[in-house]
Design a protein around this motif. Structure first.
Motif, PDB file in Angstrom:
ATOM      1  N   UNK A  62      12.177  -0.604  51.511  1.00 13.21           N
ATOM      2  CA  UNK A  62      11.313   0.463  51.002  1.00 13.21           C
ATOM      3  C   UNK A  62      11.987   1.318  49.927  1.00 13.21           C
ATOM      4  N   UNK A  63      13.149   0.886  49.466  1.00 20.31           N
ATOM      5  CA  UNK A  63      13.892   1.652  48.464  1.00 20.31           C
ATOM      6  C   UNK A  63      13.041   1.898  47.222  1.00 20.31           C
ATOM      7  N   UNK A  64      13.227   3.064  46.622  1.00 20.85           N
ATOM      8  CA  UNK A  64      12.539   3.404  45.361  1.00 20.85           C
ATOM      9  C   UNK A  64      13.084   2.585  44.199  1.00 20.85           C
ATOM     10  N   UNK A  65      14.311   2.119  44.360  1.00 19.73           N
ATOM     11  CA  UNK A  65      14.917   1.263  43.332  1.00 19.73           C
ATOM     12  C   UNK A  65      14.407  -0.159  43.563  1.00 19.73           C
ATOM     13  N   UNK A  66      13.550  -0.638  42.658  1.00 17.45           N
ATOM     14  CA  UNK A  66      12.922  -1.952  42.854  1.00 17.45           C
ATOM     15  C   UNK A  66      13.950  -3.075  42.905  1.00 17.45           C
ATOM     16  N   UNK A  67      15.048  -2.946  42.173  1.00 23.26           N
ATOM     17  CA  UNK A  67      16.095  -3.967  42.237  1.00 23.26           C
ATOM     18  C   UNK A  67      16.707  -4.053  43.622  1.00 23.26           C
ATOM     19  N   UNK A  68      16.988  -2.907  44.209  1.00 22.31           N
ATOM     20  CA  UNK A  68      17.521  -2.865  45.570  1.00 22.31           C
ATOM     21  C   UNK A  68      16.515  -3.441  46.551  1.00 22.31           C
ATOM     22  N   UNK A  69      15.257  -3.013  46.437  1.00 20.24           N
ATOM     23  CA  UNK A  69      14.211  -3.483  47.353  1.00 20.24           C
ATOM     24  C   UNK A  69      14.018  -4.991  47.230  1.00 20.24           C
ATOM     25  N   UNK A  70      13.989  -5.510  46.008  1.00 27.23           N
ATOM     26  CA  UNK A  70      13.783  -6.953  45.801  1.00 27.23           C
ATOM     27  C   UNK A  70      14.953  -7.757  46.357  1.00 27.23           C
ATOM     28  N   UNK A  71      16.171  -7.297  46.082  1.00 28.36           N
ATOM     29  CA  UNK A  71      17.351  -8.001  46.596  1.00 28.36           C
ATOM     30  C   UNK A  71      17.359  -7.967  48.120  1.00 28.36           C
ATOM     31  N   UNK A  72      17.048  -6.818  48.695  1.00 29.56           N
ATOM     32  CA  UNK A  72      17.009  -6.702  50.153  1.00 29.56           C
ATOM     33  C   UNK A  72      15.966  -7.645  50.731  1.00 29.56           C
ATOM     34  N   UNK A  73      14.782  -7.699  50.147  1.00 31.92           N
ATOM     35  CA  UNK A  73      13.735  -8.610  50.659  1.00 31.92           C
ATOM     36  C   UNK A  73      14.196 -10.054  50.626  1.00 31.92           C
ATOM     37  N   UNK A  74      14.810 -10.468  49.539  1.00 34.35           N
ATOM     38  CA  UNK A  74      15.257 -11.858  49.397  1.00 34.35           C
ATOM     39  C   UNK A  74      16.309 -12.206  50.448  1.00 34.35           C
ATOM     40  N   UNK A  75      17.283 -11.330  50.605  1.00 35.09           N
ATOM     41  CA  UNK A  75      18.364 -11.598  51.562  1.00 35.09           C
ATOM     42  C   UNK A  75      17.832 -11.557  52.992  1.00 35.09           C
ATOM     43  N   UNK A  76      16.989 -10.588  53.294  1.00 34.21           N
ATOM     44  CA  UNK A  76      16.444 -10.460  54.647  1.00 34.21           C
ATOM     45  C   UNK A  76      15.566 -11.662  54.997  1.00 34.21           C
ATOM     46  N   UNK A  77      14.827 -12.190  54.033  1.00 32.98           N
ATOM     47  CA  UNK A  77      14.051 -13.409  54.284  1.00 32.98           C
ATOM     48  C   UNK A  77      14.961 -14.576  54.643  1.00 32.98           C
ATOM     49  N   UNK A  78      16.076 -14.677  53.942  1.00 34.38           N
ATOM     50  CA  UNK A  78      17.058 -15.717  54.258  1.00 34.38           C
ATOM     51  C   UNK A  78      17.616 -15.511  55.667  1.00 34.38           C
ATOM     52  N   UNK A  79      17.869 -14.259  56.042  1.00 36.59           N
ATOM     53  CA  UNK A  79      18.380 -13.957  57.370  1.00 36.59           C
ATOM     54  C   UNK A  79      17.371 -14.322  58.453  1.00 36.59           C
ATOM     55  N   UNK A  80      16.088 -14.193  58.168  1.00 34.61           N
ATOM     56  CA  UNK A  80      15.063 -14.554  59.164  1.00 34.61           C
ATOM     57  C   UNK A  80      15.131 -16.033  59.518  1.00 34.61           C
ATOM     58  N   UNK A  81      15.421 -16.867  58.536  1.00 38.18           N
ATOM     59  CA  UNK A  81      15.589 -18.297  58.790  1.00 38.18           C
ATOM     60  C   UNK A  81      16.796 -18.521  59.692  1.00 38.18           C
ATOM     61  N   UNK A  82      17.890 -17.851  59.394  1.00 34.50           N
ATOM     62  CA  UNK A  82      19.080 -17.952  60.245  1.00 34.50           C
ATOM     63  C   UNK A  82      18.772 -17.458  61.645  1.00 34.50           C
ATOM     64  N   UNK A  83      18.036 -16.362  61.763  1.00 32.51           N
ATOM     65  CA  UNK A  83      17.693 -15.832  63.087  1.00 32.51           C
ATOM     66  C   UNK A  83      16.907 -16.847  63.911  1.00 32.51           C
TER      67      UNK A  83
END
Length: 145
Positions: A62-83
């Motif tokens: 939910x970061x106001x910085x779209x770069x941070x939010x986009x990077x977080x979404x991408x990495x977290x999606x990858x983590x969901x697969x690992x989970x």
């Protein structure tokens, strides 16, 4: 609020438990040792992952910085697969299946631990610094210098 200091300390514990499990599967077949080492890692991971999933990652997404939010979404999606893969691994390898297929357990363990190591590295080097910059976490535990 959780601190970078605490998260890194927890990662050290997780890495130590992962190393114990790696040593267990590198040795002779011992289903009890293997499952005990896995149970120790499961215990260390449970609370740590809950903290990340509840306190850190939602704020990054939910970061106001779209770069941070986009990077977080991408990495977290990858983590969901690992989970999902981690949960399947834990469900598959109980004491009986470990005893019945030690070599399969050792192979699957090395694979999942390599992925876990990558996640820890990504968190330490990318997500936690982003969380610090976004004020989602503090640098130090309360009451420390």
């Amino acid at each position: 609020m959780v601190s970078f200091e605490r998260l890194i300390r927890e990662h050290r514990g997780i890495s130590a438990r992962a190393a114990d499990l790696r040593r267990a599967v590198a040795g002779p077949a011992d289903a009890r040792l293997g499952r005990d080492a896995l149970e120790s890692l499961i215990e260390d991971l449970a609370g740590h992952l809950a903290t990340e999933d509840c306190e850190i990652y939602p704020a990054l997404v939910l970061s106001r910085d779209e770069g941070t939010a986009a990077m977080a979404r991408a990495v977290i999606d990858e983590f969901r697969t690992l989970e999902a893969d981690w949960n399947a691994y834990v469900a598959r390898w109980d004491a009986n299946t470990i005893a019945a297929d030690w070599h399969g357990f050792a192979r699957d363990t090395r694979t999942v631990l390599d992925r876990l190591d990558k996640r820890v590295h990504t968190e330490n080097e990318l997500l936690y610094p982003m969380a610090l910059r976004s004020a989602c976490i503090t640098l130090r535990d309360r009451g420390t210098g």
